[in-house]
Design a protein around this motif. Structure first.
Motif, PDB file in Angstrom:
ATOM      1  N   LEU A 138       0.838  -1.203   0.000  1.00  0.00           N
ATOM      2  CA  LEU A 138       0.000   0.000   0.000  1.00  0.00           C
ATOM      3  C   LEU A 138       0.870   1.249   0.000  1.00  0.00           C
ATOM      4  N   GLU A 139       0.417   2.245  -0.755  1.00  0.00           N
ATOM      5  CA  GLU A 139       1.185   3.490  -0.813  1.00  0.00           C
ATOM      6  C   GLU A 139       1.010   4.337   0.435  1.00  0.00           C
ATOM      7  N   TYR A 140      -0.242   4.393   0.921  1.00  0.00           N
ATOM      8  CA  TYR A 140      -0.551   5.363   1.981  1.00  0.00           C
ATOM      9  C   TYR A 140      -0.538   4.771   3.380  1.00  0.00           C
ATOM     10  N   PHE A 141      -0.510   3.463   3.453  1.00  0.00           N
ATOM     11  CA  PHE A 141      -0.566   2.820   4.768  1.00  0.00           C
ATOM     12  C   PHE A 141       0.568   1.823   4.878  1.00  0.00           C
ATOM     13  N   ASP A 142       0.982   1.532   6.129  1.00  0.00           N
ATOM     14  CA  ASP A 142       1.752   0.314   6.368  1.00  0.00           C
ATOM     15  C   ASP A 142       0.692  -0.763   6.591  1.00  0.00           C
ATOM     16  N   VAL A 143       0.665  -1.751   5.736  1.00  0.00           N
ATOM     17  CA  VAL A 143      -0.408  -2.751   5.796  1.00  0.00           C
ATOM     18  C   VAL A 143      -0.499  -3.402   7.185  1.00  0.00           C
ATOM     19  N   HIS A 144       0.632  -3.529   7.872  1.00  0.00           N
ATOM     20  CA  HIS A 144       0.621  -4.168   9.196  1.00  0.00           C
ATOM     21  C   HIS A 144      -0.073  -3.308  10.249  1.00  0.00           C
ATOM     22  N   GLU A 145      -0.242  -2.023   9.943  1.00  0.00           N
ATOM     23  CA  GLU A 145      -0.850  -1.111  10.924  1.00  0.00           C
ATOM     24  C   GLU A 145      -2.336  -0.887  10.683  1.00  0.00           C
ATOM     25  N   VAL A 146      -2.866  -1.451   9.590  1.00  0.00           N
ATOM     26  CA  VAL A 146      -4.284  -1.242   9.287  1.00  0.00           C
ATOM     27  C   VAL A 146      -5.134  -1.982  10.334  1.00  0.00           C
ATOM     28  N   ARG A 147      -6.048  -1.213  10.976  1.00  0.00           N
ATOM     29  CA  ARG A 147      -6.872  -1.799  12.043  1.00  0.00           C
ATOM     30  C   ARG A 147      -8.208  -2.248  11.453  1.00  0.00           C
ATOM     31  N   VAL A 148      -8.463  -3.545  11.575  1.00  0.00           N
ATOM     32  CA  VAL A 148      -9.667  -4.117  10.959  1.00  0.00           C
ATOM     33  C   VAL A 148     -10.636  -4.578  12.042  1.00  0.00           C
ATOM     34  N   LEU A 149     -11.909  -4.250  11.854  1.00  0.00           N
ATOM     35  CA  LEU A 149     -12.960  -4.814  12.702  1.00  0.00           C
ATOM     36  C   LEU A 149     -13.683  -5.856  11.859  1.00  0.00           C
ATOM     37  N   LEU A 150     -13.629  -7.115  12.291  1.00  0.00           N
ATOM     38  CA  LEU A 150     -14.218  -8.226  11.542  1.00  0.00           C
ATOM     39  C   LEU A 150     -15.475  -8.705  12.264  1.00  0.00           C
ATOM     40  N   VAL A 151     -16.604  -8.652  11.553  1.00  0.00           N
ATOM     41  CA  VAL A 151     -17.895  -8.945  12.194  1.00  0.00           C
ATOM     42  C   VAL A 151     -18.594 -10.096  11.471  1.00  0.00           C
ATOM     43  N   ASP A 152     -18.792 -11.210  12.179  1.00  0.00           N
ATOM     44  CA  ASP A 152     -19.508 -12.344  11.582  1.00  0.00           C
ATOM     45  C   ASP A 152     -19.988 -13.219  12.726  1.00  0.00           C
ATOM     46  N   ASP A 153     -21.232 -13.704  12.630  1.00  0.00           N
ATOM     47  CA  ASP A 153     -21.744 -14.522  13.744  1.00  0.00           C
ATOM     48  C   ASP A 153     -21.264 -15.965  13.670  1.00  0.00           C
ATOM     49  N   SER A 154     -20.585 -16.341  12.561  1.00  0.00           N
ATOM     50  CA  SER A 154     -20.042 -17.702  12.479  1.00  0.00           C
ATOM     51  C   SER A 154     -18.548 -17.674  12.793  1.00  0.00           C
ATOM     52  N   ARG A 155     -18.163 -18.430  13.819  1.00  0.00           N
ATOM     53  CA  ARG A 155     -16.744 -18.476  14.201  1.00  0.00           C
ATOM     54  C   ARG A 155     -15.909 -19.063  13.066  1.00  0.00           C
ATOM     55  N   LEU A 156     -16.473 -20.069  12.381  1.00  0.00           N
ATOM     56  CA  LEU A 156     -15.738 -20.708  11.283  1.00  0.00           C
ATOM     57  C   LEU A 156     -15.492 -19.720  10.151  1.00  0.00           C
ATOM     58  N   ALA A 157     -16.527 -18.947   9.830  1.00  0.00           N
ATOM     59  CA  ALA A 157     -16.369 -17.947   8.763  1.00  0.00           C
ATOM     60  C   ALA A 157     -15.349 -16.890   9.189  1.00  0.00           C
ATOM     61  N   ARG A 158     -15.399 -16.470  10.457  1.00  0.00           N
ATOM     62  CA  ARG A 158     -14.417 -15.472  10.947  1.00  0.00           C
ATOM     63  C   ARG A 158     -13.002 -16.014  10.822  1.00  0.00           C
ATOM     64  N   ASN A 159     -12.797 -17.270  11.214  1.00  0.00           N
ATOM     65  CA  ASN A 159     -11.452 -17.866  11.134  1.00  0.00           C
ATOM     66  C   ASN A 159     -10.942 -17.858   9.698  1.00  0.00           C
ATOM     67  N   HIS A 160     -11.824 -18.198   8.768  1.00  0.00           N
ATOM     68  CA  HIS A 160     -11.434 -18.263   7.360  1.00  0.00           C
ATOM     69  C   HIS A 160     -11.074 -16.872   6.837  1.00  0.00           C
ATOM     70  N   ILE A 161     -11.941 -15.894   7.127  1.00  0.00           N
ATOM     71  CA  ILE A 161     -11.709 -14.525   6.640  1.00  0.00           C
ATOM     72  C   ILE A 161     -10.431 -13.961   7.270  1.00  0.00           C
ATOM     73  N   LYS A 162     -10.246 -14.251   8.563  1.00  0.00           N
ATOM     74  CA  LYS A 162      -9.059 -13.747   9.264  1.00  0.00           C
ATOM     75  C   LYS A 162      -7.786 -14.311   8.625  1.00  0.00           C
ATOM     76  N   ARG A 163      -7.852 -15.580   8.247  1.00  0.00           N
ATOM     77  CA  ARG A 163      -6.681 -16.206   7.628  1.00  0.00           C
ATOM     78  C   ARG A 163      -6.344 -15.534   6.294  1.00  0.00           C
ATOM     79  N   VAL A 164      -7.368 -15.259   5.501  1.00  0.00           N
ATOM     80  CA  VAL A 164      -7.152 -14.577   4.220  1.00  0.00           C
ATOM     81  C   VAL A 164      -6.546 -13.190   4.464  1.00  0.00           C
ATOM     82  N   LEU A 165      -7.110 -12.452   5.423  1.00  0.00           N
ATOM     83  CA  LEU A 165      -6.619 -11.096   5.706  1.00  0.00           C
ATOM     84  C   LEU A 165      -5.182 -11.132   6.239  1.00  0.00           C
ATOM     85  N   ASN A 166      -4.895 -12.073   7.134  1.00  0.00           N
ATOM     86  CA  ASN A 166      -3.534 -12.212   7.666  1.00  0.00           C
ATOM     87  C   ASN A 166      -2.521 -12.447   6.551  1.00  0.00           C
TER      88      ASN A 166
END
Length: 266
Positions: A138-166
């Motif tokens: 990213l040009e404007y951000f350090d990607v490691h510093e981007v603060r993400v709020l991840l909202v999902d009522d399925s723990r499995l879906a959250r784990n999967h999305i978190k892995r992709v984002l990580n």
């Protein structure tokens, strides 16, 4: 930091009750350069095999004499040593309610039966993306510093999305199990991006977006809505609610990467 895997590094478990279908799938995998393939023809055999030899990907048919793919998926997800294994469903099932449970549980791909080499290639690419680290530059951000709020009522879906984002380098992720928990987190914390599911009990993704736009002190916060809805009018309605971008479940790394570039660089 990038480490991209090759198809010949992948080890797969093909779970399919029909001997003929298994042969066809394995032949097509070989054409994609995948040679490390094991087979199973029942849920019990598949689970025992996955437990003894963890794999990079399990690809499974839907129905077996001893259960369904959802039974296998649940067993895998509940075993901490193999819980993260990417899971792909090959099915001739088209009814939405039957596939919904899979979409919510973080499968990486739903392949139609019979599938084409293109379908398979896309699913294999998604698996490789999931197992590789390929950070956003990213040009404007350090990607490691981007603060993400991840909202999902399925723990499995959250784990999967978190892995992709990580894997994309987004490491600062706060999780909320539903919209109301997300609202209380937004009251006390600042974020750079919200990734939210659409269908949630009580406060859904649409209401959460409305709250962010109209009531929160972070009204310009980009919102990426993840949905398994495929109804166009419905999606158009969601977009008018101030959502920045939308993507489908299964949550596919390449697609997400493109969307995040757009959101974070604009």
């Amino acid at each position: 930091m990038s480490h991209i895997m090759n198809p010949n590094e992948l080890s797969l478990l093909v779970v399919e009750p029909s001997d003929l279908q298994r042969k066809i799938i394995i032949k097509q995998l070989k054409q994609q350069g995948i040679t490390q393939v094991s087979e199973a023809k029942s849920i019990a055999e598949a689970y025992a095999s996955a437990e003894t030899h963890p794999r990079d990907l399990i690809t499974s048919a839907m129905y077996f004499d001893d259960g369904t793919a959802i039974d296998l998926l649940k067993k895998v997800r509940n075993n901490p040593t193999i819980a993260d294994t990417p899971f792909m469903l090959v099915t001739s099932e088209h009814r939405r309610e039957h596939l919904e449970e899979f979409k919510q549980s973080g499968v990486i791909a739903l392949l139609p039966k019979p599938f084409t080499p293109d379908h398979l290639a896309t699913a294999i690419d998604t698996t490789i993306d999931l197992l590789s680290t390929d950070e956003l530059e990213l040009e404007y951000f350090d990607v490691h510093e981007v603060r993400v709020l991840l909202v999902d009522d399925s723990r499995l879906a959250r784990n999967h999305i978190k892995r992709v984002l990580n894997n994309l380098g987004l490491l600062k992720i706060t999780e909320a199990a539903d919209g109301s928990e997300a609202i209380s987190l937004l009251k006390g914390n600042m974020y750079d991006l919200v990734v939210t599911d659409y269908n949630m009990p009580e406060v859904d993704g649409k209401e959460l977006t409305k709250y962010i736009r109209n009531e929160s002190e972070q009204s310009h916060l980009p919102v990426l809505m993840v949905t398994s809805e495929s109804n166009d009018t419905h999606l158009a309605n969601i977009l008018t609610e101030g959502v920045t971008a939308m993507c489908d479940k299964p949550f596919e790394p390449q697609n997400v990467k493109k969307i995040l570039y757009k959101i974070l660089e604009d």
